[in-house]
Design an enzyme around this catalytic site. Structure first.
Site, PDB file in Angstrom:
ATOM      1  N   ASP A  85     -33.395  -3.285  14.178  1.00 54.93           N
ATOM      2  CA  ASP A  85     -33.599  -2.823  15.567  1.00 54.93           C
ATOM      3  C   ASP A  85     -33.660  -1.452  15.492  1.00 54.93           C
ATOM      4  O   ASP A  85     -34.663  -0.742  15.393  1.00 54.93           O
ATOM      5  CB  ASP A  85     -32.720  -3.255  16.934  1.00 54.93           C
ATOM      6  CG  ASP A  85     -32.700  -2.284  17.675  1.00 54.93           C
ATOM      7  OD1 ASP A  85     -33.810  -2.026  18.315  1.00 54.93           O
ATOM      8  OD2 ASP A  85     -31.650  -1.738  18.328  1.00 54.93           O
ATOM      9  N   THR A 116     -34.761  -8.443  16.636  1.00 59.18           N
ATOM     10  CA  THR A 116     -34.622  -7.986  17.937  1.00 59.18           C
ATOM     11  C   THR A 116     -35.256  -6.543  18.096  1.00 59.18           C
ATOM     12  O   THR A 116     -34.349  -5.541  18.259  1.00 59.18           O
ATOM     13  CB  THR A 116     -33.126  -7.893  18.370  1.00 59.18           C
ATOM     14  OG1 THR A 116     -32.556  -7.087  17.331  1.00 59.18           O
ATOM     15  CG2 THR A 116     -32.223  -9.079  17.964  1.00 59.18           C
ATOM     16  N   ASN A 118     -37.312  -3.470  19.494  1.00 57.82           N
ATOM     17  CA  ASN A 118     -37.690  -2.774  20.663  1.00 57.82           C
ATOM     18  C   ASN A 118     -39.242  -2.768  20.597  1.00 57.82           C
ATOM     19  O   ASN A 118     -39.779  -3.123  19.796  1.00 57.82           O
ATOM     20  CB  ASN A 118     -37.052  -1.204  21.144  1.00 57.82           C
ATOM     21  CG  ASN A 118     -37.180  -0.433  19.854  1.00 57.82           C
ATOM     22  OD1 ASN A 118     -38.348  -0.512  19.366  1.00 57.82           O
ATOM     23  ND2 ASN A 118     -36.401   0.513  19.670  1.00 57.82           N
ATOM     24  N   GLU A 121     -40.782  -0.952  17.628  1.00 55.80           N
ATOM     25  CA  GLU A 121     -40.448  -1.484  16.644  1.00 55.80           C
ATOM     26  C   GLU A 121     -41.495  -2.886  16.532  1.00 55.80           C
ATOM     27  O   GLU A 121     -41.889  -3.169  15.348  1.00 55.80           O
ATOM     28  CB  GLU A 121     -39.158  -1.761  16.608  1.00 55.80           C
ATOM     29  CG  GLU A 121     -38.281  -0.505  16.187  1.00 55.80           C
ATOM     30  CD  GLU A 121     -36.634  -0.817  16.680  1.00 55.80           C
ATOM     31  OE1 GLU A 121     -35.987   0.192  15.966  1.00 55.80           O
ATOM     32  OE2 GLU A 121     -36.395  -1.703  17.275  1.00 55.80           O
ATOM     33  N   SER A 155     -36.660  -4.570  25.049  1.00 53.98           N
ATOM     34  CA  SER A 155     -37.274  -3.746  26.196  1.00 53.98           C
ATOM     35  C   SER A 155     -38.797  -3.456  26.248  1.00 53.98           C
ATOM     36  O   SER A 155     -39.312  -3.161  25.203  1.00 53.98           O
ATOM     37  CB  SER A 155     -36.524  -2.474  26.135  1.00 53.98           C
ATOM     38  OG  SER A 155     -36.801  -1.630  24.960  1.00 53.98           O
ATOM     39  N   ILE A 186     -32.704   1.610  34.519  1.00 58.33           N
ATOM     40  CA  ILE A 186     -31.598   2.628  35.247  1.00 58.33           C
ATOM     41  C   ILE A 186     -32.363   3.851  34.497  1.00 58.33           C
ATOM     42  O   ILE A 186     -32.707   4.224  33.248  1.00 58.33           O
ATOM     43  CB  ILE A 186     -30.364   2.414  34.411  1.00 58.33           C
ATOM     44  CG1 ILE A 186     -29.583   1.015  34.951  1.00 58.33           C
ATOM     45  CG2 ILE A 186     -29.305   3.462  34.794  1.00 58.33           C
ATOM     46  CD1 ILE A 186     -28.490   0.554  34.101  1.00 58.33           C
ATOM     47  N   PRO A 187     -32.501   4.769  35.521  1.00 61.35           N
ATOM     48  CA  PRO A 187     -32.911   6.127  35.143  1.00 61.35           C
ATOM     49  C   PRO A 187     -32.010   7.188  34.534  1.00 61.35           C
ATOM     50  O   PRO A 187     -31.649   8.200  34.806  1.00 61.35           O
ATOM     51  CB  PRO A 187     -33.211   6.732  36.503  1.00 61.35           C
ATOM     52  CG  PRO A 187     -32.267   6.321  37.418  1.00 61.35           C
ATOM     53  CD  PRO A 187     -32.056   5.035  36.716  1.00 61.35           C
ATOM     54  N   THR A 193     -27.627   1.059  22.419  1.00 67.06           N
ATOM     55  CA  THR A 193     -27.893  -0.215  23.431  1.00 67.06           C
ATOM     56  C   THR A 193     -28.563  -1.062  22.631  1.00 67.06           C
ATOM     57  O   THR A 193     -28.376  -2.288  22.763  1.00 67.06           O
ATOM     58  CB  THR A 193     -28.728   0.248  24.591  1.00 67.06           C
ATOM     59  OG1 THR A 193     -29.918   0.807  24.154  1.00 67.06           O
ATOM     60  CG2 THR A 193     -28.036   1.060  25.661  1.00 67.06           C
ATOM     61  N   ASP A 195     -28.389  -1.516  19.274  1.00 67.54           N
ATOM     62  CA  ASP A 195     -27.456  -2.023  18.411  1.00 67.54           C
ATOM     63  C   ASP A 195     -26.329  -3.150  19.053  1.00 67.54           C
ATOM     64  O   ASP A 195     -26.081  -4.161  18.453  1.00 67.54           O
ATOM     65  CB  ASP A 195     -26.486  -1.050  17.688  1.00 67.54           C
ATOM     66  CG  ASP A 195     -27.563   0.133  17.260  1.00 67.54           C
ATOM     67  OD1 ASP A 195     -28.339  -0.120  16.861  1.00 67.54           O
ATOM     68  OD2 ASP A 195     -27.134   1.249  17.279  1.00 67.54           O
TER      69      ASP A 195
HETATM   70  P1  ADP Z   1     -32.925   0.505  21.567  1.00 69.90           P
HETATM   71  O1  ADP Z   1     -31.849   1.207  21.915  1.00 69.90           O
HETATM   72  O2  ADP Z   1     -32.928   0.159  20.375  1.00 69.90           O
HETATM   73  O3  ADP Z   1     -34.447   1.217  21.937  1.00 69.90           O
HETATM   74  P2  ADP Z   1     -33.511  -1.119  23.960  1.00 69.90           P
HETATM   75  O4  ADP Z   1     -33.928   0.126  24.654  1.00 69.90           O
HETATM   76  O5  ADP Z   1     -34.234  -2.168  24.172  1.00 69.90           O
HETATM   77  O6  ADP Z   1     -33.091  -0.521  22.493  1.00 69.90           O
HETATM   78  O7  ADP Z   1     -32.207  -1.510  24.652  1.00 69.90           O
HETATM   79  C1  ADP Z   1     -31.603  -2.734  24.472  1.00 69.90           C
HETATM   80  C2  ADP Z   1     -31.225  -3.285  25.927  1.00 69.90           C
HETATM   81  O8  ADP Z   1     -30.391  -2.159  26.537  1.00 69.90           O
HETATM   82  C3  ADP Z   1     -32.267  -3.793  26.877  1.00 69.90           C
HETATM   83  O9  ADP Z   1     -32.604  -5.147  26.544  1.00 69.90           O
HETATM   84  C4  ADP Z   1     -31.369  -3.365  28.354  1.00 69.90           C
HETATM   85  O10 ADP Z   1     -30.732  -4.686  28.465  1.00 69.90           O
HETATM   86  C5  ADP Z   1     -30.719  -2.247  28.172  1.00 69.90           C
HETATM   87  N1  ADP Z   1     -31.198  -0.987  28.309  1.00 69.90           N
HETATM   88  C6  ADP Z   1     -31.447   0.249  27.620  1.00 69.90           C
HETATM   89  N2  ADP Z   1     -31.678   1.183  28.511  1.00 69.90           N
HETATM   90  C7  ADP Z   1     -31.907   0.843  29.543  1.00 69.90           C
HETATM   91  C8  ADP Z   1     -31.886   1.376  30.952  1.00 69.90           C
HETATM   92  N3  ADP Z   1     -32.739   2.589  31.052  1.00 69.90           N
HETATM   93  N4  ADP Z   1     -31.917   0.720  31.972  1.00 69.90           N
HETATM   94  C9  ADP Z   1     -31.771  -0.549  31.961  1.00 69.90           C
HETATM   95  N5  ADP Z   1     -31.468  -1.535  30.627  1.00 69.90           N
HETATM   96  C10 ADP Z   1     -31.348  -0.425  29.722  1.00 69.90           C
HETATM   97  N1  PLP Z   2     -27.952   7.564  16.225  1.00 67.80           N
HETATM   98  C1  PLP Z   2     -27.333   6.958  14.843  1.00 67.80           C
HETATM   99  C2  PLP Z   2     -27.015   7.664  13.927  1.00 67.80           C
HETATM  100  C3  PLP Z   2     -28.068   5.691  14.882  1.00 67.80           C
HETATM  101  O1  PLP Z   2     -27.486   4.986  13.681  1.00 67.80           O
HETATM  102  C4  PLP Z   2     -28.541   4.768  15.644  1.00 67.80           C
HETATM  103  C5  PLP Z   2     -28.808   3.376  15.536  1.00 67.80           C
HETATM  104  O2  PLP Z   2     -28.101   2.692  14.674  1.00 67.80           O
HETATM  105  C6  PLP Z   2     -28.931   5.382  16.533  1.00 67.80           C
HETATM  106  C7  PLP Z   2     -28.573   6.597  16.897  1.00 67.80           C
HETATM  107  C8  PLP Z   2     -29.780   4.896  17.950  1.00 67.80           C
HETATM  108  O3  PLP Z   2     -29.226   3.441  18.500  1.00 67.80           O
HETATM  109  P1  PLP Z   2     -30.066   2.566  19.487  1.00 67.80           P
HETATM  110  O4  PLP Z   2     -31.362   2.243  18.783  1.00 67.80           O
HETATM  111  O5  PLP Z   2     -29.275   1.454  19.501  1.00 67.80           O
HETATM  112  O6  PLP Z   2     -30.018   3.409  20.771  1.00 67.80           O
HETATM  113 ZN    ZN Z   3     -32.618   0.803  18.717  1.00 66.99          ZN
END
Ligand code: ADP
Ligand code: PLP
Ligand code: ZN
Length: 269
Positions: A85, A116, A118, A121, A155, A186-187, A193, A195
């Site tokens: 992810d 998993t 996003n 990805e 997401s 959520i704004p 998140t 991870d």
């Molecule tokens: P990444 O941080 O890797 O881009 P995501 O954005 O998909 O991953 O976030 C993973 C999970 O975190 C989502 O499935 C959701 O449950 C939660 N999440 C992240 N950002 C928000 C947000 N702004 N509002 C509500 N839930 C969120």
């Molecule tokens: N910053 C660092 C140094 C990271 O290694 C990562 C993910 O591993 C992130 C930010 C972003 O994390 P996420 O996609 O879970 O929001």
């Molecule tokens: Zn991520």
């Protein structure tokens, strides 16, 4: 399962704050797993801050750690968590070198039992753009075709809500069981998140191997509780939640990680 799991978690480490291993290890430990972290990078802080400093573990260094474990017969893990992810990217931006995308597609994805990504990805890995629920379901099928029997697109930003799409291919003959969980967006901008989500999905799917829906509901419930707590604390400290420097309030949310209360339910397609 009554047997406790042992996870080898290869992810980033930050000195301050919670992304990568810092957002995965503690929650998995709370769920009863033994977790052995390998830090693929050690940075001062996460990438939401204006700058970060630190070191990257190279292939040779990683391999020597694996060799040490192997030499003592210590490679007896039930799970390998290396977050396909966060390592790739988010919001249209690649974190990895573009020439590595085919390597992920052809070498890493086929080895995974659960994926998993996003939205961004999932698009990179399938080569398809995702604009609707139908697109996401198709993308999941394509990803099953590459190997993983469980796929969760964590997401999708389609309307004002945030959608999680799950897909479980239980056997090759039947169509995958597919579902969505819709939650309010959520704004605010959170880092770590993805991870945390991957860790929680691993944890809960080990406890509910035959219901990806249940695992996803529980993971979403903990995650939403962590985000609520995070906003609450920042609002109390009068920090603008728009900034990208929020740190997940993991330690303060441990009760909700151990005992999530499901509010957003999975809907089958
Ligand atoms: P990444 O941080 O890797 O881009 P995501 O954005 O998909 O991953 O976030 C993973 C999970 O975190 C989502 O499935 C959701 O449950 C939660 N999440 C992240 N950002 C928000 C947000 N702004 N509002 C509500 N839930 C969120
Ligand atoms: N910053 C660092 C140094 C990271 O290694 C990562 C993910 O591993 C992130 C930010 C972003 O994390 P996420 O996609 O879970 O929001
Ligand atoms: Zn991520």
């Amino acid at each position: 399962s009554s047997e406790s799991g042992r996870v080898l978690s290869i992810q980033s480490h930050t000195v301050q704050g919670y992304v990568g291993n810092k957002s995965a290890v503690f929650p998995l430990q709370l769920l009863g797993f033994d977790v052995d972290p390998i830090n693929s990078v050690q940075f001062s802080n996460h990438t939401g801050y204006p700058t970060w400093k630190g070191q990257v573990l190279d292939g040779e260094q990683l391999w020597s750690l694996i060799e040490g474990l192997e030499a003592n017969n210590l490679l007896f893990y039930t799970h390998l968590l290396t977050v396909c992810d966060p390592v790739m990217g988010d919001e249209g931006k690649l974190y990895i070198k573009p020439e590595l995308v085919p390597l992920y597609k052809d070498k890493v994805v086929p080895l995974a039992s659960m994926l998993t990504p996003n939205q961004f990805e999932a698009e990179l890995l399938t080569g398809c753009s995702i604009h609707s629920e139908a697109d996401a379901l198709e993308a999941c099928k394509k990803l099953h075709g590459a190997g993983p029997s469980k796929v969760v697109i964590t997401s999708l930003d389609i309307n004002s809500d945030l959608l999680l799409i799950g897909s479980h291919l239980e056997n090759e003959e039947d169509a995958p069981k597919q579902f969505l969980i819709s939650m309010p967006k959520i704004p605010a901008y959170f880092t770590g998140t993805g991870d945390l989500m991957a860790a929680l999905l691993l944890g809960w799917s080990y406890k509910y191997p035959n219901s990806l829906e249940t695992a996803a509901e529980l993971a979403v419930a903990s995650l939403q509780a962590v985000l609520e707590r995070t906003l609450l604390d920042y609002n109390a400290a009068k920090v603008q939640p728009e900034v990208k420097q929020l740190e997940l309030r993991l330690i303060q949310s441990q009760e909700q990680i151990k005992h999530p209360i499901v509010e957003f339910h999975a809907k089958r397609f």
